[in-house]
Design an enzyme around this catalytic site. Sequence first.
Site, mmCIF file in Angstrom:
data_model
loop_
_atom_site.group_PDB
_atom_site.id
_atom_site.type_symbol
_atom_site.label_atom_id
_atom_site.label_comp_id
_atom_site.label_asym_id
_atom_site.label_seq_id
_atom_site.Cartn_x
_atom_site.Cartn_y
_atom_site.Cartn_z
ATOM 1 C CG ASP A 53 64.333 -26.423 30.189
ATOM 2 O OD1 ASP A 53 65.309 -25.454 31.496
ATOM 3 O OD2 ASP A 53 64.472 -27.234 30.642
ATOM 4 C CB SER A 54 65.428 -21.055 32.592
ATOM 5 O OG SER A 54 65.228 -20.028 31.504
ATOM 6 C CG ASP A 92 65.769 -25.471 26.862
ATOM 7 O OD1 ASP A 92 66.605 -25.890 26.133
ATOM 8 O OD2 ASP A 92 65.883 -24.589 28.178
ATOM 9 C CE LYS A 122 69.438 -24.404 25.892
ATOM 10 N NZ LYS A 122 69.192 -25.389 27.363
ATOM 11 C CD GLU A 124 69.751 -29.324 30.712
ATOM 12 O OE1 GLU A 124 69.907 -30.405 31.625
ATOM 13 O OE2 GLU A 124 68.779 -27.985 30.761
ATOM 14 C CD GLU A 191 73.233 -23.140 32.878
ATOM 15 O OE1 GLU A 191 72.615 -24.514 32.325
ATOM 16 O OE2 GLU A 191 72.701 -23.325 34.112
HETATM 17 O O1 KIV Z 1 66.617 -22.869 30.173
HETATM 18 C C1 KIV Z 1 67.912 -22.266 30.462
HETATM 19 O O2 KIV Z 1 67.181 -20.570 30.571
HETATM 20 C C2 KIV Z 1 69.228 -22.561 29.979
HETATM 21 C C3 KIV Z 1 70.015 -21.740 29.653
HETATM 22 C C4 KIV Z 1 69.941 -21.211 30.955
HETATM 23 C C5 KIV Z 1 70.866 -21.398 28.580
HETATM 24 O O3 KIV Z 1 69.283 -23.706 29.360
#
Ligand code: KIV
Length: 273
Positions: A53-54, A92, A122, A124, A191
């Site tokens: 989600d980055s 994510d 994934k 969080e 992280e």
């Molecule tokens: O969204 C992302 O890029 C991440 C990484 C920083 C692990 O969750």
Amino acid sequence: MSTNTIDDKRKVTTRRLVEMKQRGEKISMLTAYDYSSAKIIDGAGIDVILVGDSASNVMAGNVTTLPITLDQMIYHAKSVMKGTKRALVVVDLPFGSYQGNSKEALASAIRIMKESHAEAVKLEGGAEIKESVERILSAGIPVMGHLGLTPQSINKFGTYNVRAREKEEADKLIADAKLLEELGCFAIVLEKIPAELAEKVASELTIPIIGIGAGGGTDGQVLVMHDMLGINQGFSPRFLRRYADLATIMHDAVGRYVEDVKSGDFPSPDESY
Ligand code: KIV
């Protein structure tokens, strides 16, 4: 110029990641959000591609990861899947698509798997999202955990500083990691936490621990591709190693193109029909 030394063409699966940990082979993971980048990094031998989600930051220009939607994540994941042959693709679940409602969490995960054909999701968090993790796993969808600095909670933390320096938070992180393993997660991202703590978690758990800003004692490393390739220049945390300066290369190339167009040098007769 370095050459690619990865000659193992076998598809990476969640099971293979666990085997890699067992034989002490480090796991390489990078983000990608589009077909062309995924094709390049998959061809270079990356083990895991994270449709992170980055994308909210580096693709859409948002300040945080919070605004990205499930539809947008699915769009990115579909593009990445088309460019990937070998790597395991993990997507994510975006902010708001799984917290506090395990049925919605399962529905979100199912949409990702059905519409993008990705191989895992994934999430969080630890104990707070236990029910969501359980419900997603019960549908046969592999789950990767994410603890430590969890960017979707930035408004609670108030800073992107290193997490779990204090004993209370470190103890909770260890308990959360063990819980995620017990529930059946196949791996966990840690992280921005102290290296010693990350190494302890990696040594106490049997599932792979992938670090970002968590030192060298984990079972693998993940970075945001735009950061390590120097496309995103405004972000220089201590943990980031830059392997290229693509922003400068692109800037110079575009500058030369602009000059050639303005001067009439491009296109030449050879470049015309
Ligand atoms: O969204 C992302 O890029 C991440 C990484 C920083 C692990 O969750």
